[in-house]
Design a protein around this motif. Structure first.
Motif, PDB file in Angstrom:
ATOM      1  N   CYS A 102       0.861  -1.181   0.000  1.00 46.95           N
ATOM      2  CA  CYS A 102       0.000   0.000   0.000  1.00 46.95           C
ATOM      3  C   CYS A 102       0.897   1.231   0.000  1.00 46.95           C
ATOM      4  O   CYS A 102       0.781   2.091  -0.857  1.00 46.95           O
ATOM      5  N   ARG A 125       3.412  -1.483  -7.549  1.00 46.54           N
ATOM      6  CA  ARG A 125       2.713  -0.366  -6.954  1.00 46.54           C
ATOM      7  C   ARG A 125       3.362   0.012  -5.626  1.00 46.54           C
ATOM      8  O   ARG A 125       4.114  -0.771  -5.026  1.00 46.54           O
ATOM      9  N   LYS A 161      -0.109   9.310   0.670  1.00 47.36           N
ATOM     10  CA  LYS A 161      -1.249   8.481   1.042  1.00 47.36           C
ATOM     11  C   LYS A 161      -2.457   9.306   1.459  1.00 47.36           C
ATOM     12  O   LYS A 161      -2.352  10.170   2.330  1.00 47.36           O
ATOM     13  N   HIS A 186      -8.595  -3.262  -1.901  1.00 53.71           N
ATOM     14  CA  HIS A 186      -9.391  -2.211  -1.255  1.00 53.71           C
ATOM     15  C   HIS A 186     -10.875  -2.548  -1.254  1.00 53.71           C
ATOM     16  O   HIS A 186     -11.642  -1.983  -0.474  1.00 53.71           O
ATOM     17  N   GLU A 204      -2.447  -5.511  -3.298  1.00 54.38           N
ATOM     18  CA  GLU A 204      -1.487  -5.119  -2.265  1.00 54.38           C
ATOM     19  C   GLU A 204      -0.765  -6.347  -1.701  1.00 54.38           C
ATOM     20  O   GLU A 204      -1.393  -7.311  -1.250  1.00 54.38           O
ATOM     21  N   ASP A 251      -3.016  -0.201   5.640  1.00 54.32           N
ATOM     22  CA  ASP A 251      -3.753  -1.325   5.062  1.00 54.32           C
ATOM     23  C   ASP A 251      -3.113  -2.697   5.336  1.00 54.32           C
ATOM     24  O   ASP A 251      -3.077  -3.576   4.454  1.00 54.32           O
ATOM     25  N   GLN A 300      -5.159  -6.073   4.713  1.00 47.67           N
ATOM     26  CA  GLN A 300      -5.541  -6.565   3.385  1.00 47.67           C
ATOM     27  C   GLN A 300      -4.349  -6.975   2.524  1.00 47.67           C
ATOM     28  O   GLN A 300      -4.534  -7.434   1.398  1.00 47.67           O
TER      29      GLN A 300
END
Ligand code: PEP
Ligand code: MN
Length: 338
Positions: free
Chosen positions: A102, A126, A131, A273, A299, A310, A313
């Motif tokens: 993330c 990524r 953020k 997400h 992620e 995050d 996740q």
């Protein structure tokens, strides 16, 4: 555009509508029925808006006939547009997977993430340097230092990078760091000034769906980017807000085939997400590929328990590698590669 007049609308009201249409350079076509009169505005109706007619005396309602998005519409461009992201095609036969943490946190974290996602078969990396956090007191990202770490880690694995732009003042810096894809996040989908700025570049843009945006609003947001001259747009469904509170968002799988029907640009899915839980990510990712997604944004963190953003996740490298193997089978089943 069609303007429907009220049954008792008089000639003066009809003439006023007619005059307004002519003043905008369109032609008028009047159809007088037994009950009411319909006035058609013939020409480039995107110059007109129902707001211009609805308050006028004698008007019952007015509506567009054509879709308001033009460049992004499949109506005007039947073939799929393939976006070339630093040599990697989006929107062709291969489902492209973008993976990484993330947020960018440390050089070792980024190096480990880059090695792991590359080894598992991801084609792009990524990582968020800026953020968008709900609380101003939580980790806001490393900023420019984060861009540097992301660039260095991804370059070592020969991976193009995807990172979120929140502030148009940072655009030049993003270009200096050769960011390969600019991500516009869900919270900025309708930040029209930001959309116009990225529209002036020719950088590929991943436009995430606003968490409460309709498909029409999303397509219109993309039209802002396209209208500026940038036709390198990739849509990303990332889950929407509904009445359900059991998971972070609801992945709108239906949006994938629907959007692909409406637009010629690629559509990818972010299952991370959407679900908000690592254990949900594989099921959602498989569903997305089965539904025709052109790519995934996932992620992955070398050590999710230590993630600054995050954490819940993020997949571990092992979980991600397992998922990639599973996705290859799903992609094959729907006639794609991974
Ligand atoms: C992200 O990709 O890290 C992110 C913040 O996504 P979204 O804008 O979809 O919430
Ligand atoms: Mn995130």
């Amino acid at each position: 555009m069609i303007i429907v007049m009220q049954p008792d609308a008089d000639e003066k009201a009809i003439e006023a509508v007619e005059a307004k249409i002519l003043a905008h350079g369109l032609q008028v076509h009047i159809s007088r029925g037994t009950e009411r009169t319909l006035i058609g505005a013939v020409g480039d109706e995107r110059k007109l808006d129902p707001e211009m007619f609805d308050p006028m005396p004698g008007v019952e309602k007015s509506m567009h006939i054509l879709k308001q998005y033009k460049i992004v519409a499949r109506e005007w461009h039947k073939a799929n547009t393939v976006i070339d992201v630093s040599g990697i095609p989006f929107g062709a036969d291969t489902v492209q997977v973008i993976a990484g943490p993330c947020s960018v946190e440390t050089a070792p974290q980024m190096a480990a993430a880059a090695t792991a996602v590359r080894a598992a078969g991801a084609r792009l990396m990524r990582g968020g340097a800026f953020k968008p956090r709900t609380s101003p007191y939580t980790f806001q990202g490393m900023g420019v230092d984060g861009l540097e770490l992301l660039r260095t880690a991804a370059d070592a694995q020969d991976l193009p990078i995807v990172t979120e732009l929140m502030d148009p003042r940072m655009l030049e810096t993003f270009l200096q760091y050769y960011v390969d894809v600019i991500q516009i996040g869900t919270r900025n989908m309708q930040n029209f000034d930001l959309l116009k700025e990225v529209g002036r570049t020719n950088k590929p843009v991943i436009l995430k769906r606003g968490m409460s945006a309709t498909l029409n609003e999303w397509l219109m947001a993309a039209e802002y980017i396209a209208a500026g001259g940038n036709h390198n747009i990739i849509f990303c469904e990332r889950g929407i807000r509904t009445f359900e509170t059991a998971y972070r968002n609801v992945l709108d799988v239906t949006a994938v085939p629907m959007l692909k029907r409406e637009t010629h640009f690629p559509v990818i899915v972010d299952p991370s997400h959407a679900g908000g839980k690592a254990w949900l990510v594989p099921a959602l990712a498989c569903a997305a590929v089965a539904a025709g997604a052109d790519g995934l944004l996932i992620e992955v963190h070398p050590n999710p328990c230590e993630a600054l953003c995050d954490a819940d996740q993020a997949l571990t490298p092992d979980e991600f590698a397992t998922l990639m193997r599973q996705l290859a089978g799903v992609a094959r089943a729907v006639g794609r590669n991974l």
